[in-house]
Scaffold this motif. Structure first.
Motif, short mmCIF file in Angstrom:
data_model
loop_
_atom_site.label_atom_id
_atom_site.label_comp_id
_atom_site.label_asym_id
_atom_site.label_seq_id
_atom_site.Cartn_x
_atom_site.Cartn_y
_atom_site.Cartn_z
N LYS A 55 28.95 56.43 28.48
CA LYS A 55 27.92 57.56 27.87
C LYS A 55 26.63 56.73 28.22
N THR A 56 26.83 55.71 27.73
CA THR A 56 25.31 54.81 27.87
C THR A 56 24.97 54.91 29.27
N ALA A 57 25.79 54.56 30.17
CA ALA A 57 25.15 54.42 31.70
C ALA A 57 24.59 55.98 31.93
N PHE A 58 25.41 56.84 31.65
CA PHE A 58 25.08 58.56 31.76
C PHE A 58 23.54 58.67 31.30
N ASP A 59 23.36 58.38 29.90
CA ASP A 59 22.48 58.77 29.28
C ASP A 59 21.16 58.25 29.96
N GLN A 60 21.22 56.82 30.04
CA GLN A 60 20.19 56.11 30.54
C GLN A 60 19.53 56.41 31.78
N MET A 61 20.46 56.82 32.76
CA MET A 61 20.39 57.43 33.92
C MET A 61 19.44 58.94 33.89
N LEU A 62 19.93 59.60 32.85
CA LEU A 62 19.54 61.11 32.53
C LEU A 62 18.05 60.77 31.92
N ASP A 63 18.19 60.05 31.18
CA ASP A 63 16.75 59.87 30.34
C ASP A 63 15.45 59.44 31.47
N TYR A 64 15.81 58.81 32.51
CA TYR A 64 15.18 58.47 33.70
C TYR A 64 14.54 59.96 34.37
N CYS A 65 15.85 60.66 34.74
CA CYS A 65 15.32 61.85 35.39
C CYS A 65 14.70 62.91 34.58
N LEU A 66 14.62 62.71 33.05
CA LEU A 66 13.80 63.57 32.38
C LEU A 66 12.45 63.05 31.94
N GLY A 67 12.13 61.82 32.51
CA GLY A 67 10.94 61.42 32.53
C GLY A 67 10.69 59.96 32.03
N ALA A 68 11.61 59.21 31.45
CA ALA A 68 11.38 57.89 30.92
C ALA A 68 11.09 56.99 31.94
N GLU A 69 10.27 56.00 31.66
CA GLU A 69 9.67 55.01 32.47
C GLU A 69 10.58 54.09 33.01
N GLU A 70 11.53 53.66 32.21
CA GLU A 70 12.36 52.52 32.91
C GLU A 70 13.62 53.34 33.16
N PHE A 71 14.10 52.58 34.40
CA PHE A 71 15.28 53.11 35.03
C PHE A 71 16.31 52.18 34.63
N SER A 72 17.70 52.56 34.25
CA SER A 72 18.77 51.85 33.75
C SER A 72 19.97 52.59 34.10
N THR A 73 21.28 51.77 34.36
CA THR A 73 22.41 52.51 34.23
C THR A 73 23.30 51.67 33.43
N GLY A 74 23.02 51.22 32.28
CA GLY A 74 23.82 50.49 31.44
C GLY A 74 24.37 49.23 32.01
N VAL A 75 25.75 48.96 31.80
CA VAL A 75 26.16 47.67 32.39
C VAL A 75 26.49 47.88 33.87
N LEU A 76 26.27 49.14 34.44
CA LEU A 76 26.40 49.47 35.81
C LEU A 76 25.35 48.91 36.91
N ALA A 77 25.85 48.14 38.04
CA ALA A 77 24.59 47.64 38.91
C ALA A 77 24.09 48.69 39.44
N TRP A 78 22.68 48.83 39.99
CA TRP A 78 22.20 49.68 40.85
C TRP A 78 21.03 49.04 41.82
N SER A 79 20.78 49.78 42.78
CA SER A 79 19.70 49.10 43.66
C SER A 79 18.51 49.82 43.78
N GLU A 80 17.42 49.31 44.59
CA GLU A 80 16.20 49.99 44.58
C GLU A 80 16.60 51.44 45.49
N GLU A 81 17.35 51.25 46.40
CA GLU A 81 17.50 52.62 47.14
C GLU A 81 18.14 53.63 46.01
N GLY A 82 19.05 53.05 45.35
CA GLY A 82 19.51 54.12 44.20
C GLY A 82 18.69 54.57 43.33
#
Length: 218
Positions: A55-82
């Motif tokens: 839930k945390t990973a999804f929420d943080q990803m969705l927060d960014y998609c709705l305008g939040a400045e910081e991008f995060s996916t909780g404990v999950l790794a992510w790349s600049e391309e992603g």
């Protein structure tokens, strides 16, 4: 009261836009819709994550998609391309919400203008703007939905080719962008089905209301 064909067309277009963008907005804004998939899709078993981590990973990803400045996916790794792909997604999500707000405001303004000036939308073939908005939008998307149902995998690829032209960063490497592990294609299929169901229900309601009005006035 003067009738206007232009007013009918304008109201039909705005009404259709409201139904379309509102239907799309529901799975974007309704997070419990995603949460309800965690168990049935066995996301905890497939990923080894806890429900809270998912839930945390999804929420943080969705927060960014709705305008939040910081991008995060909780404990999950992510790349600049992603991240770049989710930046593109944010543009589409925010566009939908802005168009929804603008269409609602314009629809209210046009209806108010018609009332104050004593104008009424014309009723081509005896049907009002709600009927034409519902029939046009509903017919078009039922056809799209039927075609997508025949091969959702192909429709999924065509969707990305249409809305993210020339880009392939939506094809995540599960080792670099682990968010994809909690966003299986089945979830996106169900989002599409929800949008289609809401859109169909909205269009059907517009048609039924217009038909009832026609009977009362007949």
């Amino acid at each position: 009261m003067k009738s206007s064909k232009l007013l009918c067309v304008l109201l039909a277009v705005l009404t259709g836009l409201v139904v379309l963008t509102a239907s799309v907005a529901v799975p974007i804004l309704c997070r419990p819709f995603y949460y309800a998939h965690i168990g049935p899709l066995k996301l905890k078993e497939h990923t080894g994550l806890t429900e809270a981590e998912i839930k945390t990973a999804f929420d943080q990803m969705l927060d960014y998609c709705l305008g939040a400045e910081e991008f995060s996916t909780g404990v999950l790794a992510w790349s600049e391309e992603g991240k770049a792909h989710f930046t593109d997604v944010r543009g589409l999500f925010l566009l939908d919400l802005r168009v929804l707000g603008a269409a609602l405001c314009l629809l209210a303004a046009v209806l108010l203008y018609a009332r104050l000036t004593g104008r009424a939308p014309a009723r081509p073939l005896g049907r009002g703007f709600g009927f034409w908005a519902g029939a046009g939008l509903g017919g078009g998307f039922l056809l799209v939905g039927a075609l997508a149902a025949l091969d959702f995998g192909r429709a999924f690829v065509l969707f990305h080719a249409l809305f993210f032209p020339g880009k392939d960063n939506w094809m995540f490497d599960p080792w670099e962008d682990q968010i994809i592990s909690i966003l299986p294609q089945e979830f996106f299929r169900n989002c599409a089905l929800l949008i289609l169901a809401l859109l169909t229900a909205g269009c059907a309601a517009l048609i039924v209301l217009d038909l009832r009005r026609g009977r009362r006035e007949g």
